[in-house]
Design an enzyme around this catalytic site. Sequence first.
Site, PDB file in Angstrom:
ATOM      1  N   ILE A 225      13.154  14.687  -3.169  1.00 40.14           N
ATOM      2  CA  ILE A 225      12.018  15.429  -3.725  1.00 40.14           C
ATOM      3  C   ILE A 225      12.297  16.925  -3.725  1.00 40.14           C
ATOM      4  O   ILE A 225      12.046  17.628  -4.710  1.00 40.14           O
ATOM      5  CB  ILE A 225      10.735  15.123  -2.930  1.00 40.14           C
ATOM      6  CG1 ILE A 225      10.354  13.654  -3.085  1.00 40.14           C
ATOM      7  CG2 ILE A 225       9.576  16.010  -3.399  1.00 40.14           C
ATOM      8  CD1 ILE A 225       9.248  13.193  -2.156  1.00 40.14           C
TER       9      ILE A 225
ATOM     10  N   THR B 195       0.800  -1.222   0.000  1.00 37.80           N
ATOM     11  CA  THR B 195       0.000   0.000   0.000  1.00 37.80           C
ATOM     12  C   THR B 195       0.837   1.280   0.000  1.00 37.80           C
ATOM     13  O   THR B 195       0.288   2.375   0.037  1.00 37.80           O
ATOM     14  CB  THR B 195      -0.954   0.003   1.206  1.00 37.80           C
ATOM     15  OG1 THR B 195      -0.228  -0.358   2.387  1.00 37.80           O
ATOM     16  CG2 THR B 195      -2.071  -1.000   1.002  1.00 37.80           C
TER      17      THR B 195
ATOM     18  N   HIS C 216      35.456   3.852 -25.681  1.00 31.02           N
ATOM     19  CA  HIS C 216      36.091   5.176 -25.710  1.00 31.02           C
ATOM     20  C   HIS C 216      35.592   5.960 -26.923  1.00 31.02           C
ATOM     21  O   HIS C 216      35.564   5.433 -28.023  1.00 31.02           O
ATOM     22  CB  HIS C 216      37.613   5.025 -25.787  1.00 31.02           C
ATOM     23  CG  HIS C 216      38.324   6.342 -25.924  1.00 31.02           C
ATOM     24  ND1 HIS C 216      38.462   7.204 -24.861  1.00 31.02           N
ATOM     25  CD2 HIS C 216      38.911   6.944 -26.994  1.00 31.02           C
ATOM     26  CE1 HIS C 216      39.123   8.279 -25.270  1.00 31.02           C
ATOM     27  NE2 HIS C 216      39.410   8.137 -26.567  1.00 31.02           N
TER      28      HIS C 216
ATOM     29  N   MET D 226      12.662   3.740   1.046  1.00 29.69           N
ATOM     30  CA  MET D 226      11.435   3.923   0.270  1.00 29.69           C
ATOM     31  C   MET D 226      11.807   4.248  -1.173  1.00 29.69           C
ATOM     32  O   MET D 226      11.812   5.401  -1.609  1.00 29.69           O
ATOM     33  CB  MET D 226      10.583   5.024   0.893  1.00 29.69           C
ATOM     34  CG  MET D 226       9.980   4.632   2.232  1.00 29.69           C
ATOM     35  SD  MET D 226       8.856   5.888   2.883  1.00 29.69           S
ATOM     36  CE  MET D 226       8.192   5.042   4.328  1.00 29.69           C
TER      37      MET D 226
ATOM     38  N   ASP E  47       7.242   0.492   0.421  1.00 32.79           N
ATOM     39  CA  ASP E  47       7.289   1.608   1.372  1.00 32.79           C
ATOM     40  C   ASP E  47       6.568   1.319   2.678  1.00 32.79           C
ATOM     41  O   ASP E  47       6.835   1.961   3.692  1.00 32.79           O
ATOM     42  CB  ASP E  47       6.655   2.868   0.755  1.00 32.79           C
ATOM     43  CG  ASP E  47       7.535   3.516  -0.294  1.00 32.79           C
ATOM     44  OD1 ASP E  47       8.583   2.938  -0.638  1.00 32.79           O
ATOM     45  OD2 ASP E  47       7.172   4.603  -0.775  1.00 32.79           O
TER      46      ASP E  47
END
EC number: 1.8.1.4
Length: 475
Positions: free
Chosen positions: A194, A153, A454, A328, A322
């Site tokens: 965030i 959830t 490269h 998280m 989470d």
Amino acid sequence: MSKQFDVVVIGGGPGGYVAAIRAAQLGMQVACIDEWKNAAGGPALGGTCTNVGCIPSKALLQSSEHFEHANLHFADHGISTGKVSMDVAKMIARKDTVVKQNNDGIQYLFKKNKITFFHGRGSFVKAVDGGYEIKVAGKEEESITGKQIIVATGSNARALPGTPFDEERILSNDGALRLGAAPKKLALIGAGVIGLEMGSVWRRLGTEVTVLEGMDKFLSAVDDQIAKEAKKSFDKQGLKIELGVKVGEIKADKKGVQISYTNAKGEAQQLDVDRLIVSIGRVANTIGLAAEAVGLALDERGAIVVDENCKTNLPGVWAVGDVVRGPMLAHKAEEEGVAVAERIAGQHGHVNFATIPWVIYTSPEIAWVGRTEQQLKADGVAYKAGTFPFLANGRARALGDTTGMVKFLADAKTDEILGVHMVGPMVSELISEAVVAMEFKASSEDIARICHAHPSLSEATKEAALAVDKRTLNF
């Protein structure tokens, strides 16, 4: 009689939808319940990540980065554009399109894998013979039964005490992604992922951005050397970051937001802005789950208690992402979701927390995996360090972005890689090489001896690995 399934997944975010798909691939009858709605009220699978997190924020970061390149850097390449302007409404509309494409993609995968989808909120009712009864509260209320339950959830944005989100003036990540125009002045409380990403988006579009951070150190979870390099770059860009602040009273009205705070010197300050984004972390989402109905154990933070295999205290009930312990991160949730589905099927699902990468998608990007130098010192681990700057990398020069470096940390005796830390262009992609190397217990010499294309940015990882033993090829 309620519909019966082998597995019922509650939550359609990265942990939930991936768990559902893997369980279906392993031959189980699977249902997934998710309540997220799009603007039209229809289902919007993908959770926070797809709807108001990873995906939309990257879309806005990309649009704003294009805008900044056109304004500041195209001329260096001989490209004349004239006056460049940003249509914020169109930028937001593009973001919404990207989100919908991801929502639709998950729905397609559900149909392809014959997963039954229920649009609504899932909650426990009671334990029944061989499983659990789950209520689905959607347009119509119905009950289903699952032999095995996977709770995924997710989490919700944490609000400041006494200052709820109104998503007009005081914004969570949700409101921050729906701004219809660039505010003149914007404040962010919290210099985490965030805060820095959203601050970067609006700064590029001309907003005066101030970030207020309570910690005395910038990005305390990041290796100190990398964090200092990143902050120098953000300071140069004009992102104002104040550390060690204590936020006091916050007042919001139709004109804007007034923030009272004490700075690191203990001086009282006041900041008046048009909008405030609060990004002080997230809390596990168990609201409406009815955990108490079946005795599902929660910890003091409201997260579901699980063991190392994501098993809860109840037989046949699992939890991932989470809503449980650990970082998280969407990809952590995905790994747990796959592992749980495989464990239910009698296989040996695997999640290695020591090799989960972290990324901040600012410019420069910041990415890392494993332990930091300060952690190794605190743990008393003997280590060797090697660094290499992008300033000396030919591909970075050609790109016109030589900010940052790559840093390797290896065991002083065995040379096993203990941590890799990067700040610079496209390091969100480069970090995967380090993750693979650490998963297979590679040494820094292994990376140093692997042929890298490269010119490429990845040569900086090779050079940093070489530098662990004080060697360099300096391409």
